[in-house]
Write an enzyme that holds these catalytic residues in place. Structure first.
Site, PDB file in Angstrom:
ATOM      1  N   PHE A 137       0.835  -1.189   0.000  1.00  0.00           N
ATOM      2  CA  PHE A 137       0.000   0.000   0.000  1.00  0.00           C
ATOM      3  C   PHE A 137       0.874   1.244   0.000  1.00  0.00           C
ATOM      4  CE2 PHE A 137      -2.776  -3.091   2.144  1.00  0.00           C
ATOM      5  CZ  PHE A 137      -3.928  -2.952   1.398  1.00  0.00           C
ATOM      6  N   ASP A 138       0.465   2.234  -0.780  1.00  0.00           N
ATOM      7  CA  ASP A 138       1.031   3.559  -0.604  1.00  0.00           C
ATOM      8  C   ASP A 138       0.335   4.184   0.605  1.00  0.00           C
ATOM      9  OD1 ASP A 138       2.572   5.721  -1.033  1.00  0.00           O
ATOM     10  OD2 ASP A 138       1.923   6.090  -3.084  1.00  0.00           O
ATOM     11  N   LYS A 139       0.873   5.279   1.130  1.00  0.00           N
ATOM     12  CA  LYS A 139       0.293   5.865   2.333  1.00  0.00           C
ATOM     13  C   LYS A 139      -0.691   6.977   1.997  1.00  0.00           C
ATOM     14  CE  LYS A 139       2.529   8.725   5.085  1.00  0.00           C
ATOM     15  NZ  LYS A 139       1.566   9.856   5.264  1.00  0.00           N
TER      16      LYS A 139
ATOM     17  N   VAL B 101       4.598   1.232   1.458  1.00  0.00           N
ATOM     18  CA  VAL B 101       5.691   1.772   0.646  1.00  0.00           C
ATOM     19  C   VAL B 101       5.332   3.223   0.345  1.00  0.00           C
ATOM     20  CG1 VAL B 101       7.113   1.450  -1.394  1.00  0.00           C
ATOM     21  CG2 VAL B 101       5.963  -0.509  -0.387  1.00  0.00           C
TER      22      VAL B 101
ATOM     23  N   ASN C  36      -1.900  10.306  -5.378  1.00  0.00           N
ATOM     24  CA  ASN C  36      -0.693  10.249  -4.576  1.00  0.00           C
ATOM     25  C   ASN C  36       0.575  10.458  -5.364  1.00  0.00           C
ATOM     26  OD1 ASN C  36       0.999   9.358  -2.195  1.00  0.00           O
ATOM     27  ND2 ASN C  36       1.477   7.771  -3.672  1.00  0.00           N
TER      28      ASN C  36
END
Length: 1180
Positions: free
Chosen positions: A493-495, A720, A849
């Site tokens: 997952f991206d944040k 990540v 993002n």
């Protein structure tokens, strides 16, 4: 992401020269290239073979292009070859045949001296000069996946054309190409490089049709149907033909629509008018070549190529590529004397100088030297947009075990069919039947064993799953990956925008004055931020632009600017941005601030800065914002508070995102000096630390429940992000990625310095130091590794042997560059490569993002993963296999469990059913052949159409079970439970049918012949074309017994294989399946037997079927599908998973010294060759 030239790397294999293509681009499979020369005698023999085989040999060569080359040509060196054979180096080993062609330059008006040793084009380093064969002036070339390669005689390699050489320095780009190309150079480059056009052919329907029907499965189906029609089995054959025509028609229509959509999407790119610098003439963009210089005036322009900006700056909208319309500022390539190549000089942020094809220039800012100018960098399919289109046209194949195993099943069934063929020949020959009848019956039994519907049935589950996903606003451009989603066991997952809210809220400002932090100013506040350097930085240090009277730009910049209560505008014909206080703002100290120059944000430098001037004053100020660690290192240390790190950790440990601000008064006193500020490092030094900007990034409401659900299902979650490490660890704890009882171990790795080798330090995070006890308990390890991108880079380069051990329990990766993200996905996939249960990786990123500058590597990460999900409002994105309009991670379990696993289980069930259906018919037909009998056409029709066809169409309609099971469904058909299921059910079928076949002969009312009307016909008569003989083959007690046994047995296995919980809902929820496959008229026709038998015998038949159902259901549901039983059996026999991932876990569990805590290790002496991950090196 730039594709490497053919010939990168060389080896000798089987005495022939081998070279590699696509070595640097992991979006496209790496290929080896072999040279061949056509031989006339070989070609003549092949043509004769085509004629004698009635085209069968030609069809075989169509399926196997390597055999075509081997048969028609002889091996030779690449320099002599007129045909090359390309072979991918992946597990698929696919071959492609390409013809070597010549480009004739002799007809062009060439510059003087080009026929001698003088260069053909002005750029002496150009590959064109080394590729032209003199004096003929011809160039050898091949076309591979829309990219042209020409033969470089100096190094004996095929090299890519269509882009400027990467070896050019900043200085050479300005001086070689700054004034534009000559007319002669342009003509030569146009001919060699090809047109600057991304042309996607609308493929003719006849081509699509032929490609589809020449599929091996359709060819086998045509053979089967021809045989059935010759035997008078017309109804079912016609039904299958109609269904096949519909299926092929829909496939061709879909492919045609996709081709048309893609063509329309890129067609307008080829019709842009640009002004070329040479004589300032208007030129259609398809005639641009690398090295051309074109002008960017103030009107909007859709960029027709990749270009590097050399003069002036501009604002572009990269929404076409990123999906997010955030304006991005591009700056000119610096004019420096550095000997390094221009990309190396700019490091990974060279993209800030590059205008990408397909993006839109919305604003230009020329300098005093003239209009904004750019040098064409890449054209056609070499561009960024071209790479996106090529990735759609030539997708990298995914290795999925199901399809390989299904092919093995077909081969196994074919082997059984061959045995049946031999059996039939023996039986019918023994009874001295005509040869034509023997051949017909033998081939019929062969085709009965192999159901031609298996390939089509594999797609039904994914088609239904895709429809259900679309209803839930999850769109898929590669349906084959839905089955792969059923095997996902790790999600990256991206944040920001994925786990947390899309936007950041301004929480507060912690100003610094006199090397001490002052009282924090929180937002929102009724008191406006007082004027001062901090307010000046927040009002001017951003990349916001005003478009259509609306402020647009990065959401972080927007929130920061809104906190000042200032307004933004333009002056001097929109060339200079200004910010000013609102007129009604009290105590407005200045009229406004003009932003004169901008050093844009760089993911590598982790900072941005602007040069500004207060309106009405002569002083110039430089304001900077960026990562606190970076900004503080560029400030004068006496201005940085002593408790800087403590305060920083206070906020990051609470999950806040912290940005530092700094300021510097410039000594220049003229606008001329401002326009030539260089280098950036000199301007951004000796700053005064202003304070910390604290931004709040809240977790999305759905994040925690989804991560808990994934954890309960033993699906690992990894973060990540490009954010601060401490912030990322805190968010991971808040989201329960790192449970409260677990420890977080921070890994800090350093590059070698002088004689000191590379080092790696292991430190417990601050919130983990209260209890340092670390234990390993199977899968529930109570420690998690966290590291930043710099440490990851050092691990890859200097501690590669440690990397797998760390990745097994690494949960947080912070400050990761896009290239490192792609590398990480690849390394995670390697953990379990080439084993029976490979690690399947899913990447989920928020649409808002990824920064535009880093989009391309983010695109690579999505493509690299087995399942890439983009959270975007767009219906579908070329950047991602899956696009979810659900703006949170709820789509992940929806895709993995509720559809991916259900589709995978459905595909397995359909394959198993069709296998059993074919073998049930095979056994029944083989028994009747013993008596020289055969089922009637209408009997076959009921089995094939009324039951099997409807079962195949409706079995996959059962919806997914709503709860994620703590284990995955099997990923292989060739596995003990599934093979045992097929084998045991075949044994039950053989036993039941054999018992019925033998017992009916023992009945007192059994006779070997029967009466039909006024004539007596032997029941053992072979099938013919007449009505009486056709009926005689049906009117037998053997047929009367076997037909209901085989028919109802098909329904039994359909019911038994329609497994419900834990991956699908129970079968009774599939009303379509029950209503169609088991409708009353179907059941009634089962007992429309043609010979009257006693009621007691019918009861016996039902009892045999009931016994078969009970045994089959008990075996399948209680034994073979019993997860706990199989675990017990494995434990009794001491079986351990061969998965490399599990091996690492077991090894680390036994290692008393793992994980190291509060220690520091050093790399061994550097070897001559150090592994460097190509996706990191070239991912940018």
């Amino acid at each position: 992401m730039l594709l490497g030239f053919l010939g990168q790397g060389r080896e000798q294999r089987d005495g022939q020269e081998v070279k590699l293509v696509n070595k640097e681009c992991f979006l496209f499979a790496v290929q080896e290239i072999f040279g061949y020369k056509t031989q006339g005698c070989h070609k003549a023999l092949c043509i004769a073979g085509y004629i004698l085989s009635c085209g069968a040999l030609l069809l075989l060569f169509y399926w196997k292009p390597e055999w075509d080359v081997w048969a028609n040509c002889i091996p030779c060196s690449l320099e002599e070859a007129d045909v090359v054979l390309l072979r991918t180096t992946d597990e698929f080993q696919r071959y492609t045949r390409k013809k070597v062609t010549w480009i004739d330059l002799s007809a062009l008006p060439l510059p003087d001296g080009s026929n001698s040793e003088c260069p053909l084009v002005a750029d002496k380093d150009s590959v064109i000069n080394r590729a032209a064969k003199k004096p003929q002036l011809k160039v050898r070339c091949i076309q591979v996946q829309k990219i042209r390669y020409i033969w470089d005689f100096s190094v004996k390699q095929f090299k890519r054309v269509g882009s400027l050489e990467d070896s050019n320095t900043c200085h050479s780009i300005h001086h070689k190409f700054g004034a534009g190309l000559t007319r002669e150079d342009q003509k030569i480059r146009q001919l060699v490089c090809g047109p600057n056009a991304i042309e996607v052919e609308i493929r003719p329907i006849w081509k699509l049709l032929f490609k589809e029907i020449l599929n091996p499965f359709y060819v086998f189906q045509a053979f089967t149907l021809t045989l059935w029609l010759s035997q008078g089995y017309i109804e079912y054959s016609v039904a299958i033909i109609v269904l096949s025509i519909i299926s092929v028609g829909l496939t061709v229509y879909d492919l045609r629509q996709q081709s048309t959509k893609l063509h329309d999407l890129v067609e307008e790119h080829n019709k842009v008018q640009v002004t070329v610098c040479m004589k300032r003439e208007e030129l259609e963009s398809r005639y641009l070549v690398p090295g051309d210089v074109f002008l960017l005036d103030r009107k909007k322009l859709s960029l027709p190529c990749d270009a590097v900006l050399i003069d002036g700056s501009c604002v572009v909208n990269e929404g076409m590529l990123t999906g997010e319309s955030i304006p991005v500022t591009k700056t000119p390539l610096p004019l420096t004397e550095s000997p390094m190549p221009w990309k190396t000089h700019s490091m990974e942020d060279y993209r800030r100088h590059v205008l990408f094809c397909g993006t839109e220039v919305i604003q230009t800012k020329p300098t005093g030297r003239g209009p904004v100018r750019a040098v064409v960098l890449q054209t056609g399919f070499n561009t960024a947009k071209g790479d996106l289109v090529r990735s759609i046209l030539y997708p990298k194949p995914m290795n999925f075990q199901l399809y390989r195993d299904a092919f093995k099943f077909i081969i196994g069934l074919s082997a059984i069919g061959v045995l049946g063929l031999i059996y039939t020949v023996c039986v019918f020959t023994y009874h001295q039947k005509p040869v034509a009848e023997v051949v017909a019956m033998a081939l019929l039994l062969l085709t009965v064993a192999v159901p031609p519907a298996i390939p089509a049935a594999l797609t039904t589950g994914t088609v239904y799953a895709q429809r259900r996903l679309k209803k839930k606003k999850i769109f898929c451009i590669t349906p084959q990956r839905i089955n792969i989603c059923g095997q996902i066991n790790l999600v990256c997952f991206d944040k920001t925008g994925t786990l947390t809210e899309d936007g950041l809220d301004l929480w507060g400002v912690l100003p610094s004055e006199g090397s001490r932090f002052q009282e924090i100013h929180k937002f929102p506040s009724s008191t406006p931020l007082p004027w001062g350097p901090v307010c000046g930085a927040m009002a001017s240090c951003h990349s916001l632009v005003v478009l259509d009277k609306k402020i647009q730009g990065d959401p972080l910049d927007l929130k920061m600017f809104e906190g000042t209560h200032w307004c933004c505008g333009n002056m001097e014909n929109n060339l200079i941005s200004i910010t000013s206080p609102f007129p009604n703002l009290l105590q407005a100290p200045v009229e406004g601030i003009a932003i004169l120059h901008q050093f844009p944000f760089s993911s590598g430098l982790q900072r941005m800065s602007v040069v500004s001037q207060k309106i009405g004053e002569e002083q110039y100020d430089l304001y900077m914002k960026g990562a606190p660690e970076i900004v503080s290192s560029l400030c004068r240390q006496e201005t940085v508070p002593a408790d800087f790190l403590k305060e920083l950790k206070t906020y990051t440990s609470q999950g806040f995102r912290v940005i530092a601000l700094a300021h510097k008064v410039l000594t220049e006193h003229s606008s001329t000096c401002v326009s030539v500020l260089a280098p950036r490092e000199e301007a951004e030094s000796g700053l005064v630390f202003l304070g910390l900007l604290v931004m709040e990034n809240r977790l999305k409401q759905e994040t925690k429940p989804v991560l808990r659900e994934l954890a309960a299902a033993r699906i690992r979650s990894v973060m990540v992000t490009g954010d601060n490490l401490q912030t990322a660890v805190t968010v991971a704890r808040s989201a329960e990625m790192i449970p409260k009882a677990s420890k977080a171990i921070i890994i800090e790795a350093s590059e070698p310095e002088g004689s000191t080798p590379a080092s790696i330090a292991w430190q417990l995070a601050e919130d983990s130091k209260a209890s340092t006890a670390i234990s390993l308990d199977g899968e529930s390890c109570n420690y998690h590794f966290a590291m930043n991108g710099k440490s990851y880079q050092v691990l890859v380069k200097h501690f590669y042997s440690l990397l797998p051990k760390i990745l097994v329990n690494a949960t947080v990766f912070a400050r990761m560059s896009p290239g490192q993200k792609s590398s990480l996905v690849e390394e995670l996939q390697k953990l379990n490569k080439n084993c029976e249960a490979p690690l399947k990786v899913c990447v989920c990123v928020g649409g808002g993002n990824a920064s535009p500058a880093s989009f391309f590597c983010g695109f690579q990460a999505l493509k690299m993963a087995h399942a890439g999900i983009s959270l975007s409002e767009q219906e579908a994105s070329v950047a991602s296999p899956f696009t979810s309009q659900i703006p949170n991670i709820q789509c992940v379990p929806e895709l993995i469990s509720r559809e991916g696993r259900a589709a995978l289980v459905s595909s397995f069930a359909v394959v198993k059913y069709l296998t059993l259906y074919g073998l049930i018919q095979f056994v029944g037909t083989a028994l009747l052949f013993w008596q020289l009998q055969i089922f009637g056409n209408h009997q076959y029709l009921i089995q094939d159409v009324v039951i099997t066809l409807l079962v195949c169409l409706t079995m996959s309609l059962t919806e997914a079970y709503p709860k994620l099971a703590p284990y995955r469904p099997p990923g292989q058909l060739i596995s003990p439970p599934l093979l045992l299921s097929v084998v045991l059910n075949v044994c039950f079928t053989v036993t039941m049918q054999t018992c019925g076949f033998l017992l009916v002969k023992q009945q007192p009312w059994y006779v070997a012949h029967c009466s039909l009307g006024n004539q007596s016909v032997l029941a053992t008569s072979p099938k013919g074309n007449g009505t009486s003989s056709a009926q005689s083959t049906v009117l037998s007690y053997e047929d009367t017994t076997l037909w209901p046994l085989t028919t109802i047995n098909c329904i039994i296995v359909a019911f038994v294989f329609s497994k419900g919980k834990p991956f699908r809902k129970p079968i009774y929820t599939n009303y379509a399946n029950l209503g169609k496959a088991f409708k009353p008229n179907c059941c009634s026709c089962l007992f429309q037997q043609f010979l009257c038998t006693p009621v007691i015998w019918r009861v016996y038949v039902l009892l045999m079927l009931l016994a078969t159902f009970c045994v089959s259901f008990f075996t399948e549901d209680v034994l073979l599908q019993n997860k706990h039983l199989w675990m017990l059996i494995k434990a009794c026999f001491g079986y351990q998973s061969k998965s490399q991932y599990r091996k690492w876990q077991r090894m680390l569990q036994r290692d008393p010294n793992w994980p190291p805590v509060n220690t520091k290790d050093f790399a061994a002496k550097r070897m001559a060759e150090v592994y460097v991950n190509p996706s990191y090196e070239h991912g940018g």
